[in-house]
Design a protein around this motif. Structure first.
Motif, PDB file in Angstrom:
ATOM      1  N   ASP A 176       0.845  -1.196   0.000  1.00  0.00           N
ATOM      2  CA  ASP A 176       0.000   0.000   0.000  1.00  0.00           C
ATOM      3  C   ASP A 176       0.883   1.250   0.000  1.00  0.00           C
ATOM      4  OD1 ASP A 176      -1.928   1.925   0.369  1.00  0.00           O
ATOM      5  OD2 ASP A 176      -2.775   1.070   2.187  1.00  0.00           O
ATOM      6  N   ARG A 177       0.746   2.064  -1.051  1.00  0.00           N
ATOM      7  CA  ARG A 177       1.453   3.335  -1.155  1.00  0.00           C
ATOM      8  C   ARG A 177       2.968   3.170  -1.071  1.00  0.00           C
ATOM      9  NH1 ARG A 177      -2.144   6.464   3.219  1.00  0.00           N
ATOM     10  NH2 ARG A 177      -2.511   4.299   3.837  1.00  0.00           N
ATOM     11  N   GLU A 179       6.817   2.407  -3.396  1.00  0.00           N
ATOM     12  CA  GLU A 179       7.558   2.333  -4.649  1.00  0.00           C
ATOM     13  C   GLU A 179       8.076   0.905  -4.784  1.00  0.00           C
ATOM     14  OE1 GLU A 179      10.581   5.250  -5.188  1.00  0.00           O
ATOM     15  OE2 GLU A 179       9.398   6.838  -4.255  1.00  0.00           O
ATOM     16  N   VAL A 193      -2.348  -4.804  -4.211  1.00  0.00           N
ATOM     17  CA  VAL A 193      -1.412  -3.696  -4.408  1.00  0.00           C
ATOM     18  C   VAL A 193      -2.253  -2.477  -4.749  1.00  0.00           C
ATOM     19  CG1 VAL A 193       0.570  -2.806  -5.674  1.00  0.00           C
ATOM     20  CG2 VAL A 193       0.374  -5.267  -5.242  1.00  0.00           C
ATOM     21  N   ARG A 194      -2.082  -1.402  -3.993  1.00  0.00           N
ATOM     22  CA  ARG A 194      -2.889  -0.222  -4.234  1.00  0.00           C
ATOM     23  C   ARG A 194      -2.063   1.052  -4.047  1.00  0.00           C
ATOM     24  NH1 ARG A 194      -5.914  -2.653   0.332  1.00  0.00           N
ATOM     25  NH2 ARG A 194      -5.027  -1.861   2.285  1.00  0.00           N
ATOM     26  N   SER A 196       0.290   2.473  -5.557  1.00  0.00           N
ATOM     27  CA  SER A 196       1.743   2.314  -5.572  1.00  0.00           C
ATOM     28  C   SER A 196       2.296   2.578  -6.967  1.00  0.00           C
ATOM     29  CB  SER A 196       2.119   0.897  -5.128  1.00  0.00           C
ATOM     30  OG  SER A 196       1.766   0.679  -3.777  1.00  0.00           O
ATOM     31  N   LYS A 197       3.595   2.833  -7.033  1.00  0.00           N
ATOM     32  CA  LYS A 197       4.279   3.008  -8.303  1.00  0.00           C
ATOM     33  C   LYS A 197       5.237   1.852  -8.501  1.00  0.00           C
ATOM     34  CE  LYS A 197       7.062   6.150 -11.109  1.00  0.00           C
ATOM     35  NZ  LYS A 197       7.738   7.470 -11.201  1.00  0.00           N
ATOM     36  N   TYR A 213      -5.688  -5.200  -7.638  1.00  0.00           N
ATOM     37  CA  TYR A 213      -4.609  -4.292  -7.985  1.00  0.00           C
ATOM     38  C   TYR A 213      -5.271  -3.003  -8.468  1.00  0.00           C
ATOM     39  CZ  TYR A 213      -2.273  -8.742  -7.633  1.00  0.00           C
ATOM     40  OH  TYR A 213      -1.818  -9.952  -7.164  1.00  0.00           O
ATOM     41  N   ASN A 215      -5.489   1.428  -8.675  1.00  0.00           N
ATOM     42  CA  ASN A 215      -4.970   2.801  -8.608  1.00  0.00           C
ATOM     43  C   ASN A 215      -3.454   2.846  -8.514  1.00  0.00           C
ATOM     44  OD1 ASN A 215      -7.638   3.759  -8.693  1.00  0.00           O
ATOM     45  ND2 ASN A 215      -7.807   3.737  -6.455  1.00  0.00           N
ATOM     46  N   ASN A 216      -2.788   1.974  -9.252  1.00  0.00           N
ATOM     47  CA  ASN A 216      -1.335   1.950  -9.313  1.00  0.00           C
ATOM     48  C   ASN A 216      -0.850   2.499 -10.650  1.00  0.00           C
ATOM     49  OD1 ASN A 216      -0.893   0.219  -6.798  1.00  0.00           O
ATOM     50  ND2 ASN A 216      -2.190  -1.135  -8.031  1.00  0.00           N
ATOM     51  N   ASN A 237      -5.834   1.404 -12.936  1.00  0.00           N
ATOM     52  CA  ASN A 237      -4.384   1.535 -13.011  1.00  0.00           C
ATOM     53  C   ASN A 237      -3.951   2.239 -14.294  1.00  0.00           C
ATOM     54  OD1 ASN A 237      -3.653  -0.374 -10.661  1.00  0.00           O
ATOM     55  ND2 ASN A 237      -4.976  -1.648 -11.932  1.00  0.00           N
TER      56      ASN A 237
END
Length: 389
Positions: A176-177, A179, A193-194, A196-197, A213, A215-216, A237
């Motif tokens: 979460d959040r 890199e 996984v949310r 995140s980059k 997964y 908003n990545n 995403n």
């Protein structure tokens, strides 16, 4: 690009997930409380350090610990030796092989610092018990993390979370959040996984299901769906700058799909590529500027229920095609390219194309089911199975 596919579609990651623990023989047991919470638990001077003494490489931590200095270790840095232990790195770095070992201990928390070395964290719960809970917050994991039978939550707090590679077996993993760099490999696991980059690597799912997964940003970070991975959802995403944003192979369970919905899939060579695979729904996505094609389906597998491609917008795809052909020798280019068998027709509905270098949809007769509402040029013509306005 860093995450090129091999010619036969094999994944960039290989090997089984292993978790080992190198604990130095004779390591002292550390029974320290967090700063300001009182003295250490009574024990002999030979086995217990005072709370004011800095931890050392190889220590076994049995109570809350606040680090007072960096640790650079050739073997294991710290081993968690009891349940309900919090290690506060206090801005320091632990380097080891691994930096932190969690051998079947529950409710471990590691916060506020950096873990590096040959491995950052190795956590392994007993296969005879429920997964061990593990929380890692505001920690930069500068080396690979390995999890077995673990429920891990990594990140959550804004800022400070870095994951440099992770392998999980029989685990539940939430990132979460953060890199994320290099690769995430989940086998027989469930991932979340949310926000995140993810940069320059792959997310590989093998027999891994019911993940979410959301908003990545996947930047040159291909998603590989393999080997009975099912009911995973990718929503909201951005997936860009990869050879293939999604690559899926091997059959999935009958009548069970992975969902690709409301994503921005742009500036890849191929947006979504399916080879001899069943089990996907692609809905409401925006495919933009993918050089060869937005979606490529090249299938020889029989399936009684076809896949759905619906409500997607294709803009500017196929303008710099790589020159690949499907297995019947047809050039691949444009919005959607379908080559399948009559027993596995692809359902197409309400897709729209603009300024693509080629057709919105290319699909020979007998290979698709027209759900209506497709807007843009379609071919080859004539095709009684497909009408595009």
């Amino acid at each position: 690009m860093s995450n090129r596919r091999s010619g036969n579609g094999a994944a960039r990651l290989s090997g089984t997930v292993r978790a080992g623990f190198a604990v130095l023989s004779g390591a002292l047991t550390v029974a320290l409380t967090a700063a300001g919470l009182g003295a250490a638990s009574p024990a002999s001077a030979a086995t217990t350090r005072a709370a004011t003494v800095a931890a050392q490489c190889g220590d076994v931590v049995t109570a809350n610990l606040v680090l007072t200095a960096d640790l650079v270790c050739t073997g294991t840095g710290l081993t968690i030796g009891a349940d309900n232990v919090t290690v506060n790195l206090a801005g320091h770095t632990v380097s080891g092989a691994p930096a932190v070992s969690v051998p079947d201990r529950r409710d471990t928390k590691v916060v506020n610092g950096t873990l590096t070395g040959s491995q950052a964290v190795v956590a392994a719960g007993s296969q005879l018990t429920s997964p061990i809970p593990l929380t890692i917050s505001r920690v930069r994991l500068r080396a690979e993390t390995r999890l077995t039978n673990t429920t891990a939550v990594i990140g959550q707090a804004s800022g400070g979370c870095v994951v440099n590679g992770l392998r999980a077996q029989d685990s539940w993993v939430t990132i979460d959040r953060c890199e994320v760099r290099e690769s995430l490999y989940l086998r027989q696991s469930t991932g979340t996984v949310r926000a995140s980059k993810l940069t320059s690597g792959v997310l590989r799912l093998e027999q891994s299901s019911r993940g979410r997964y959301e908003n990545n940003v996947f930047d040159d970070f291909t998603v590989l769906l393999y080997d009975m991975s099912r009911e995973n959802v990718f929503i909201g995403n951005v997936l860009k700058n990869a050879e293939s944003a999604f690559y899926t192979a091997m059959p999935q369970s009958p009548n069970v799909t992975n969902t690709i919905q409301d994503n921005d899939i742009r500036n890849n060579d191929i947006g979504f590529e399916a080879k001899d695979v069943t089990g996907f729904t692609i809905k409401g996505n925006r495919f933009t500027g993918n050089r060869t094609v937005g979606i490529l389906v090249d299938n020889d597998l029989k399936r009684t229920v076809g896949e759905w491609i619906s409500d997607n917008l294709f803009t500017g795809n196929g303008k710099q095609p790589s020159g690949i052909n499907d297995r019947d020798g047809n050039p691949v280019r444009g919005g959607v390219h379908v080559r399948t068998i009559s027993d596995t027709r692809i359902n197409l509905a309400r897709n729209t194309g603009r300024l693509n270098g080629g057709y919105l949809i290319w699909a020979p007769a007998g290979q698709v089911v027209d759900g209506g509402g497709n807007r843009g040029p379609c071919g080859p013509v004539p095709n009684p199975d497909l009408t595009c306005s």
